[in-house]
Design a protein around this motif. Structure first.
Motif, PDB file in Angstrom:
ATOM      1  N   PRO A  50       0.848  -1.191   0.000  1.00 11.65           N
ATOM      2  CA  PRO A  50       0.000   0.000   0.000  1.00 11.65           C
ATOM      3  C   PRO A  50       0.886   1.244   0.000  1.00 11.65           C
ATOM      4  O   PRO A  50       2.047   1.198   0.442  1.00 11.65           O
ATOM      5  CB  PRO A  50      -0.780  -0.126   1.311  1.00 11.65           C
ATOM      6  CG  PRO A  50       0.115  -0.904   2.212  1.00 11.65           C
ATOM      7  CD  PRO A  50       0.881  -1.847   1.319  1.00 11.65           C
ATOM      8  N   GLY A  51       0.371   2.350  -0.466  1.00 16.17           N
ATOM      9  CA  GLY A  51       1.121   3.599  -0.408  1.00 16.17           C
ATOM     10  C   GLY A  51       1.241   4.106   1.015  1.00 16.17           C
ATOM     11  O   GLY A  51       0.453   3.741   1.890  1.00 16.17           O
ATOM     12  N   LYS A  52       2.232   4.953   1.266  1.00 13.08           N
ATOM     13  CA  LYS A  52       2.449   5.468   2.617  1.00 13.08           C
ATOM     14  C   LYS A  52       1.248   6.272   3.113  1.00 13.08           C
ATOM     15  O   LYS A  52       0.837   6.144   4.271  1.00 13.08           O
ATOM     16  CB  LYS A  52       3.711   6.335   2.659  1.00 13.08           C
ATOM     17  CG  LYS A  52       5.005   5.540   2.525  1.00 13.08           C
ATOM     18  CD  LYS A  52       6.221   6.408   2.783  1.00 13.08           C
ATOM     19  CE  LYS A  52       7.503   5.574   2.741  1.00 13.08           C
ATOM     20  NZ  LYS A  52       8.705   6.367   3.069  1.00 13.08           N
ATOM     21  N   ILE A  53       0.696   7.111   2.256  1.00 12.03           N
ATOM     22  CA  ILE A  53      -0.459   7.917   2.659  1.00 12.03           C
ATOM     23  C   ILE A  53      -1.645   7.003   2.953  1.00 12.03           C
ATOM     24  O   ILE A  53      -2.364   7.181   3.953  1.00 12.03           O
ATOM     25  CB  ILE A  53      -0.823   8.949   1.573  1.00 12.03           C
ATOM     26  CG1 ILE A  53       0.360   9.882   1.309  1.00 12.03           C
ATOM     27  CG2 ILE A  53      -2.058   9.741   1.996  1.00 12.03           C
ATOM     28  CD1 ILE A  53       0.833  10.643   2.518  1.00 12.03           C
ATOM     29  N   GLU A  54      -1.830   6.000   2.107  1.00  7.80           N
ATOM     30  CA  GLU A  54      -2.904   5.033   2.312  1.00  7.80           C
ATOM     31  C   GLU A  54      -2.726   4.311   3.642  1.00  7.80           C
ATOM     32  O   GLU A  54      -3.679   4.080   4.392  1.00  7.80           O
ATOM     33  CB  GLU A  54      -2.909   4.028   1.160  1.00  7.80           C
ATOM     34  CG  GLU A  54      -3.930   2.904   1.293  1.00  7.80           C
ATOM     35  CD  GLU A  54      -3.742   1.840   0.227  1.00  7.80           C
ATOM     36  OE1 GLU A  54      -4.374   0.773   0.358  1.00  7.80           O
ATOM     37  OE2 GLU A  54      -2.966   2.068  -0.723  1.00  7.80           O
ATOM     38  N   PHE A  55      -1.466   3.939   3.939  1.00  3.96           N
ATOM     39  CA  PHE A  55      -1.156   3.225   5.179  1.00  3.96           C
ATOM     40  C   PHE A  55      -1.481   4.100   6.397  1.00  3.96           C
ATOM     41  O   PHE A  55      -2.109   3.642   7.353  1.00  3.96           O
ATOM     42  CB  PHE A  55       0.320   2.829   5.178  1.00  3.96           C
ATOM     43  CG  PHE A  55       0.781   2.125   6.423  1.00  3.96           C
ATOM     44  CD1 PHE A  55       0.391   0.822   6.693  1.00  3.96           C
ATOM     45  CD2 PHE A  55       1.620   2.760   7.330  1.00  3.96           C
ATOM     46  CE1 PHE A  55       0.818   0.164   7.848  1.00  3.96           C
ATOM     47  CE2 PHE A  55       2.062   2.115   8.477  1.00  3.96           C
ATOM     48  CZ  PHE A  55       1.658   0.816   8.731  1.00  3.96           C
ATOM     49  N   ILE A  56      -1.057   5.364   6.368  1.00  2.00           N
ATOM     50  CA  ILE A  56      -1.319   6.267   7.486  1.00  2.00           C
ATOM     51  C   ILE A  56      -2.821   6.455   7.690  1.00  2.00           C
ATOM     52  O   ILE A  56      -3.336   6.350   8.801  1.00  2.00           O
ATOM     53  CB  ILE A  56      -0.636   7.627   7.251  1.00  2.00           C
ATOM     54  CG1 ILE A  56       0.894   7.474   7.279  1.00  2.00           C
ATOM     55  CG2 ILE A  56      -1.073   8.645   8.303  1.00  2.00           C
ATOM     56  CD1 ILE A  56       1.637   8.743   6.916  1.00  2.00           C
ATOM     57  N   ARG A  57      -3.523   6.719   6.600  1.00  2.00           N
ATOM     58  CA  ARG A  57      -4.957   6.976   6.693  1.00  2.00           C
ATOM     59  C   ARG A  57      -5.726   5.772   7.228  1.00  2.00           C
ATOM     60  O   ARG A  57      -6.723   5.919   7.941  1.00  2.00           O
ATOM     61  CB  ARG A  57      -5.506   7.364   5.323  1.00  2.00           C
ATOM     62  CG  ARG A  57      -5.149   8.790   4.887  1.00  2.00           C
ATOM     63  CD  ARG A  57      -5.670   9.078   3.497  1.00  2.00           C
ATOM     64  NE  ARG A  57      -5.421  10.467   3.098  1.00  2.00           N
ATOM     65  CZ  ARG A  57      -5.608  10.923   1.872  1.00  2.00           C
ATOM     66  NH1 ARG A  57      -6.045  10.095   0.906  1.00  2.00           N
ATOM     67  NH2 ARG A  57      -5.358  12.194   1.582  1.00  2.00           N
ATOM     68  N   SER A  58      -5.256   4.572   6.901  1.00  3.12           N
ATOM     69  CA  SER A  58      -5.990   3.376   7.305  1.00  3.12           C
ATOM     70  C   SER A  58      -6.022   3.195   8.823  1.00  3.12           C
ATOM     71  O   SER A  58      -6.931   2.558   9.360  1.00  3.12           O
ATOM     72  CB  SER A  58      -5.379   2.135   6.642  1.00  3.12           C
ATOM     73  OG  SER A  58      -4.087   1.861   7.147  1.00  3.12           O
ATOM     74  N   PHE A  59      -5.022   3.776   9.540  1.00  2.84           N
ATOM     75  CA  PHE A  59      -4.978   3.643  10.995  1.00  2.84           C
ATOM     76  C   PHE A  59      -5.512   4.880  11.722  1.00  2.84           C
ATOM     77  O   PHE A  59      -5.609   4.885  12.947  1.00  2.84           O
ATOM     78  CB  PHE A  59      -3.548   3.345  11.459  1.00  2.84           C
ATOM     79  CG  PHE A  59      -3.110   1.939  11.193  1.00  2.84           C
ATOM     80  CD1 PHE A  59      -3.457   0.907  12.044  1.00  2.84           C
ATOM     81  CD2 PHE A  59      -2.366   1.630  10.069  1.00  2.84           C
ATOM     82  CE1 PHE A  59      -3.066  -0.396  11.802  1.00  2.84           C
ATOM     83  CE2 PHE A  59      -1.960   0.335   9.801  1.00  2.84           C
ATOM     84  CZ  PHE A  59      -2.315  -0.688  10.670  1.00  2.84           C
ATOM     85  N   MET A  60      -5.847   5.917  10.983  1.00  2.00           N
ATOM     86  CA  MET A  60      -6.386   7.133  11.596  1.00  2.00           C
ATOM     87  C   MET A  60      -7.883   6.970  11.858  1.00  2.00           C
ATOM     88  O   MET A  60      -8.521   6.066  11.302  1.00  2.00           O
ATOM     89  CB  MET A  60      -6.120   8.327  10.666  1.00  2.00           C
ATOM     90  CG  MET A  60      -4.653   8.673  10.503  1.00  2.00           C
ATOM     91  SD  MET A  60      -4.373  10.025   9.320  1.00  2.00           S
ATOM     92  CE  MET A  60      -5.156  11.396  10.183  1.00  2.00           C
ATOM     93  N   PRO A  61      -8.465   7.814  12.720  1.00  5.52           N
ATOM     94  CA  PRO A  61      -9.911   7.743  12.963  1.00  5.52           C
ATOM     95  C   PRO A  61     -10.684   7.798  11.651  1.00  5.52           C
ATOM     96  O   PRO A  61     -10.426   8.648  10.798  1.00  5.52           O
ATOM     97  CB  PRO A  61     -10.170   8.978  13.830  1.00  5.52           C
ATOM     98  CG  PRO A  61      -8.885   9.201  14.556  1.00  5.52           C
ATOM     99  CD  PRO A  61      -7.815   8.819  13.573  1.00  5.52           C
TER     100      PRO A  61
END
Length: 523
Positions: A50-61
C-alpha cells in the motif's frame, strides 16, 4: 578468494579463535543465502505494497483499520496482495517485508546464522543506549542488542534460562503462589453465581507477576493477597503493561518521536526511569534479605536464577529482571486466560485434563514437583493448542543478513522481515478443523501411534533458532503449574459471548471481561 575464505582471513587477522568460528559460520550462511539470491528473481520494488499515505490513513480515525489489530490488518493485506507484501516504513522506521510463506519462513530461520538480528524496539533501545548508558553500558539486554553484543549476553544466559535443571527448584514455591491465587478466587467470586468480577484479568496478571517476580527477584512479591499495595512492586507491575502500549504507539504505528518529543515518548521515558529505580530498589532489598539469612544460618537457594545472574554480572541481573517482567507478564497472563477460556468453552476437554491431573494430584493442595509434572502430555497439549487457537501477535521479526529471494522477489540485505506464521495457525491448508479446539492434534493417535503431520514453520509462538524466546521454559513452567492447580480445584465455565475475546495491538490483549465461573471440585 570466496566469501568464506575472506571472512576467515579477517577473523584470523583479529587474532580470535572464537571470531574465526563465528565468522566462518556467518560466512557460510551468507554464501547459502547469496546462492539462493542468484536465482532469477523479480526486483524488490515490485513487491506489492500500500502507499504510505494510504497506510497512514488506514490507521487514523475513520480509517479502514483504525480499531482493528495489526493481525487483522496483515490478514486483510494477505487477502489483497498474496503471501508477501510490504508494510511501509515512515518517520525513521524502515519498510517491513511481511511474508506468510512457510518456504520463506523456513529459509530465513535456517539461514539466519549464529547472531540473528531483528528489528529493535527503537524507543526501548534509545532509552538504554542514549538516555541511560550509565546503567546499561555494554549490557543493554537481549531485547535491545544485536550481533556479537547480543551473542555474548545470550551465551552467558543460556545455561541459566534454557536448561530445565535451573527451573526445578521453582515448582514448590510456584505451587504455594497458586494456592494463594486459589484462595483469592474464593474471596472475590460472587457467593451465588460463583463468577469472578469484571477485572479478573488484573488478578491473573498479579498471579503471573508474582510467579515471574519469584524468578526475577528471588522472592514472592505478595501482590495477590498479602501485600497488594507494595509500592515498588506496583511500579513494576504497571510498567509491564504500559511499556508494551508505548512500544506499539512509538515503534509500530507511524510516530514522529525520532524528530520531536511526543507525549507518548515522554511517558515512555518516564515509565522506564521509574521501573529502573524500582527494580534497583527491589534487588538491593533482596540482596540484603539473602545476606541476613546467610548470617543467621538459614538455607539459601544458591541455584536460584537471580543468584546465577548476579554471578555473571550484577548489572545484567538488573536488566534481565526488568526484561522478564516486560516480556513476560502480559504475554503469560494472556496465555493463561486463553487456556482457561478454551477449557471453559470445551468442557469435555477440561474433563479429560482433570482425569490426568487426578492421577498425580490426589488432593487439591498437592504441591507439584519435578516428578509429578514429568508425565503430563494432555496438559501440555492443551496449552499448545491454546497457543494455536489464540495466537499472540503477528509472528517473528528478523533482519536479512544478506540479499535473499522470498516468494520470487529479491529482498536486499538489511531489510526488516515480519515472518507472519501466527496467521497460518488458522489456515485450513495447514490445520484440519482450525476453528475447533483440539489438543489431540498434538498427541499420538492411540490406534496408530502416529502424530498428525504439522508443518513446524506454521507454529512458532516462541520463535526458532538461536534467537528463540529465552523465557520459553519459564513460561512453560508457570503456565503448566497454574493450569494444573486451577483445573484440579475448580470446574471453570464462561457463560458469555467469546466470539472475539482478544484484540491485538503489538501483542494480544483482552477485549472482554473474563467473568469466569469457578465451581469447587468435590473430590
Amino acid at each position: 578468494m570466496n566469501i568464506l575464505q575472506t571472512a576467515q582471513r579477517v577473523a584470523i587477522t583479529n587474532g580470535s579463535i572464537q571470531s574465526v568460528r563465528a565468522a566462518s559460520g556467518q560466512a557460510q550462511v551468507f554464501a547459502n543465502i547469496t546462492e539462493n539470491a542468484t536465482i532469477q528473481a523479480r526486483p524488490y520494488k515490485e513487491i506489492p505494497r500500500p502507499g504510505k499515505i494510504e497506510f497512514i490513513r488506514s490507521f487514523m480515525p475513520g480509517g479502514e483499520f483504525h480499531d482493528a489489530s495489526i493481525v487483522d490488518y496483515a490478514a486483510a493485506m494477505r487477502s489483497r496482495y498474496g503471501d508477501i507484501f510490504i508494510m511501509p516504513g515512515m518517520f525513521g522506521r524502515k519498510d517491513w517485508v511481511t511474508t506468510f510463506s512457510t518456504k520463506d519462513i523456513e529459509m530465513v530461520f535456517r539461514n539466519e546464522g549464529i547472531w540473528p538480528e531483528r528489528e529493535m524496539f527503537a524507543s526501548f533501545q534509545h532509552y538504554r543506549t542514549k538516555i541511560r548508558p550509565d546503567v546499561y553500558g555494554e549490557n543493554p539486554g537481549l531485547v535491545a542488542s544485536q550481533a556479537e553484543t547480543w551473542g555474548k549476553i545470550r551465551s552467558a544466559l543460556n545455561s541459566i534460562f534454557m536448561q530445565p535443571k535451573g527451573l526445578r527448584t521453582y515448582y514448590e514455591p510456584l505451587s504455594y503462589i497458586n494456592n494463594e491465587f486459589i484462595e483469592r478466587i474464593k474471596e472475590i467470586r460472587d457467593v451465588k453465581t460463583l463468577e469472578v468480577p469484571d477485572d479478573f484479568m488484573d488478578e491473573m496478571r498479579r498471579l503471573i507477576f508474582d510467579s515471574l517476580g519469584l524468578v526475577a527477584f528471588d522472592r514472592q512479591m505478595g501482590l495477590i493477597r498479602q501485600n497488594r499495595d507494595n509500592p515498588d512492586a506496583l511500579v513494576l507491575f504497571n510498567m509491564a503493561r504500559k511499556v508494551l502500549q508505548y512500544v506499539f504507539e512509538l515503534d509500530v504505528k507511524p510516530s514522529m518521536w525520532r524528530y520531536i518529543s511526543t507525549p507518548a515518548y515522554r511517558k515512555m521515558m518516564s515509565v522506564l526511569d521509574e521501573s529502573l529505580l524500582a527494580a534497583q530498589n527491589m534487588l538491593r532489598e533482596t540482596q540484603e534479605l539473602l545476606e541476613k539469612r546467610r548470617q543467621s544460618g538459614e538455607e539459601v537457594n544458591s541455584n536460584s536464577m537471580l543468584e546465577r545472574m548476579m554471578d555473571v554480572d550484577p548489572k545484567l541481573a538488573v536488566v534481565m529482571s526488568l526484561d522478564i517482567l516486560f516480556a513476560g507478564v502480559d504475554a503469560s497472563s494472556n496465555l493463561l486466560s486463553a487456556v482457561l477460556l478454551c477449557l471453559a468453552k470445551n468442557p469435555e476437554k477440561q474433563g479429560k485434563l482433570r482425569e490426568e491431573l487426578l492421577k498425580i494430584m490426589p488432593t487439591k493442595d498437592t504441591l507439584l514437583n519435578e516428578d509429578t509434572m514429568k508425565d503430563m502430555p494432555y496438559l501440555r497439549a492443551v496449552i499448545k493448542e491454546a497457543l494455536r487457537y489464540y495466537p499472540n501477535g503477528l509472528g517473528n521479526l528478523r533482519i536479512c543478513p544478506t540479499d535473499v529471494t522470498l516468494s520470487g522477489y529479491n529482498v536486499p540485505k538489511g531489510t526488516n522481515l515480519v515472518l507472519a506464521s501466527n496467521i497460518l495457525m488458522h489456515d485450513k491448508n495447514y490445520y484440519s478443523e482450525p476453528e475447533k479446539f483440539l489438543p489431540e492434534r498434538w498427541l499420538r493417535d492411540p490406534a496408530t501411534g502416529k502424530k498428525t503431520p504439522i508443518n513446524p514453520f506454521t507454529f512458532l509462538p516462541f520463535g526458532a533458532g538461536p534467537r528463540m524466546c529465552i523465557g520459553k521454559r519459564l513460561v512453560d513452567l508457570e503456565i503448566e503449574t497454574s493450569v494444573a492447580k486451577l483445573i484440579r480445584n475448580f470446574q471453570v465455565e464462561f457463560n458469555y459471548d467469546s466470539s472475539r475475546p482478544y484484540k491485538t495491538s503489538f501483542l494480544m490483549e483482552p477485549a472482554i471481561p473474563f467473568r469466569f465461573k469457578f465451581s469447587d471440585i468435590d473430590q
